[in-house]
Design a protein around this motif. Structure first.
Motif, PDB file in Angstrom:
ATOM      1  N   GLU A   6       3.789  31.242  -3.248  1.00 56.79           N
ATOM      2  CA  GLU A   6       4.434  32.210  -2.370  1.00 56.79           C
ATOM      3  C   GLU A   6       3.970  33.626  -2.696  1.00 56.79           C
ATOM      4  OE1 GLU A   6       7.774  29.166  -3.482  1.00 56.79           O
ATOM      5  OE2 GLU A   6       6.150  30.246  -4.490  1.00 56.79           O
ATOM      6  N   GLY A   8       4.518  38.024  -1.016  1.00 56.88           N
ATOM      7  CA  GLY A   8       5.094  38.895   0.001  1.00 56.88           C
ATOM      8  C   GLY A   8       6.490  39.407  -0.300  1.00 56.88           C
ATOM      9  N   ARG A  19       7.473  40.020   5.251  1.00 58.13           N
ATOM     10  CA  ARG A  19       6.903  38.747   5.655  1.00 58.13           C
ATOM     11  C   ARG A  19       6.446  37.995   4.417  1.00 58.13           C
ATOM     12  NH1 ARG A  19       1.780  36.931   9.457  1.00 58.13           N
ATOM     13  NH2 ARG A  19       0.569  37.652   7.649  1.00 58.13           N
ATOM     14  N   SER A  21       4.639  34.741   2.659  1.00 54.90           N
ATOM     15  CA  SER A  21       3.592  33.765   2.914  1.00 54.90           C
ATOM     16  C   SER A  21       3.642  32.689   1.847  1.00 54.90           C
ATOM     17  CB  SER A  21       2.208  34.425   2.895  1.00 54.90           C
ATOM     18  OG  SER A  21       2.096  35.415   3.894  1.00 54.90           O
ATOM     19  N   CYS A  22       3.247  31.502   2.224  1.00 51.23           N
ATOM     20  CA  CYS A  22       3.157  30.394   1.276  1.00 51.23           C
ATOM     21  C   CYS A  22       1.828  29.697   1.539  1.00 51.23           C
ATOM     22  CB  CYS A  22       4.318  29.440   1.456  1.00 51.23           C
ATOM     23  SG  CYS A  22       4.217  27.942   0.448  1.00 51.23           S
ATOM     24  N   ALA A  23       0.922  29.817   0.587  1.00 50.06           N
ATOM     25  CA  ALA A  23      -0.391  29.199   0.705  1.00 50.06           C
ATOM     26  C   ALA A  23      -0.383  27.845   0.012  1.00 50.06           C
ATOM     27  CB  ALA A  23      -1.446  30.102   0.080  1.00 50.06           C
ATOM     28  N   ARG A  72       3.642  28.704  11.101  1.00 51.93           N
ATOM     29  CA  ARG A  72       2.608  28.146  10.242  1.00 51.93           C
ATOM     30  C   ARG A  72       1.258  28.242  10.925  1.00 51.93           C
ATOM     31  NH1 ARG A  72       4.289  22.289   8.839  1.00 51.93           N
ATOM     32  NH2 ARG A  72       2.213  22.216   7.846  1.00 51.93           N
ATOM     33  N   LYS A  76      -5.187  27.742   8.191  1.00 50.41           N
ATOM     34  CA  LYS A  76      -5.196  28.556   6.979  1.00 50.41           C
ATOM     35  C   LYS A  76      -4.330  27.951   5.873  1.00 50.41           C
ATOM     36  CE  LYS A  76      -6.035  32.942   9.346  1.00 50.41           C
ATOM     37  NZ  LYS A  76      -5.544  34.326   9.596  1.00 50.41           N
ATOM     38  N   THR A  78      -1.189  27.766   5.600  1.00 48.79           N
ATOM     39  CA  THR A  78      -0.197  28.778   5.244  1.00 48.79           C
ATOM     40  C   THR A  78       1.021  28.694   6.153  1.00 48.79           C
ATOM     41  OG1 THR A  78      -1.945  30.257   4.460  1.00 48.79           O
ATOM     42  CG2 THR A  78       0.194  31.253   4.893  1.00 48.79           C
ATOM     43  N   TYR A  80       4.642  30.944   7.034  1.00 54.78           N
ATOM     44  CA  TYR A  80       5.148  32.310   6.943  1.00 54.78           C
ATOM     45  C   TYR A  80       6.656  32.339   7.202  1.00 54.78           C
ATOM     46  CZ  TYR A  80       0.183  33.195   7.761  1.00 54.78           C
ATOM     47  OH  TYR A  80      -1.188  33.201   7.683  1.00 54.78           O
ATOM     48  N   GLN A  82       8.930  35.444   8.555  1.00 57.65           N
ATOM     49  CA  GLN A  82       9.120  36.829   8.958  1.00 57.65           C
ATOM     50  C   GLN A  82      10.608  37.140   8.885  1.00 57.65           C
ATOM     51  OE1 GLN A  82       6.830  39.296   9.865  1.00 57.65           O
ATOM     52  NE2 GLN A  82       8.634  40.623   9.813  1.00 57.65           N
ATOM     53  N   CYS A  96       9.125  28.216  -1.115  1.00 52.93           N
ATOM     54  CA  CYS A  96       8.672  27.346  -0.034  1.00 52.93           C
ATOM     55  C   CYS A  96       8.546  25.929  -0.584  1.00 52.93           C
ATOM     56  CB  CYS A  96       7.374  27.824   0.591  1.00 52.93           C
ATOM     57  SG  CYS A  96       5.898  27.615  -0.391  1.00 52.93           S
TER      58      CYS A  96
END
Length: 126
Positions: A6, A8, A19, A21-23, A72, A76, A78, A80, A82, A96
């Protein structure tokens, strides 16, 4: 197996936005339902938002409906979150999570998700 990272989080004033993000690692990200959960100090981890593997279905806790949006990008790897109109009570560590057995749906239940990130701190000042 999938690894989640995670990013952001941070400090924001009430009414502001962030926002998250989770990669995700791995080539099968599109087969996982994804969820966001949060845990405030002294409280149990709670559901925030979830999205099905292709993004066709989304779910939000009542406490964040109309303020938070999950999305999502499978290209990518990923997902998100928001977060708008943030409130002090949104302060928590946000995690996440990925679930491989939800088969096109998503769930607010913690035990439906096998993989978890380390979390990112969100602090909302009043």
């Amino acid at each position: 197996q999938v690894q989640l990272v995670e990013s952001g989080g941070g400090l924001v004033q009430a009414g502001g936005s962030l926002r998250l993000s989770c990669a995700a690692s791995g080539r099968t990200f599109s087969r996982y339902a994804m969820g966001w959960f949060r845990q405030a100090p002294g409280k149990e981890r709670e559901f925030v938002s979830a999205i099905s593997w292709r993004g066709g279905s989304t779910y939000h806790a009542d406490s964040v409906k109309g303020r938070f949006t999950i999305s999502r990008d499978n290209a990518k790897n990923t997902v998100y979150l928001q977060m708008n109109s943030l409130k002090p009570e949104d302060t928590a560590v946000y995690y996440c999570a990925a679930g491989s057995r939800l088969y096109g749906t998503a769930s607010p239940k913690i035990d439906e998700y096998e993989y978890w990130g380390q979390g990112t701190q969100v602090t909302v000042s009043s």
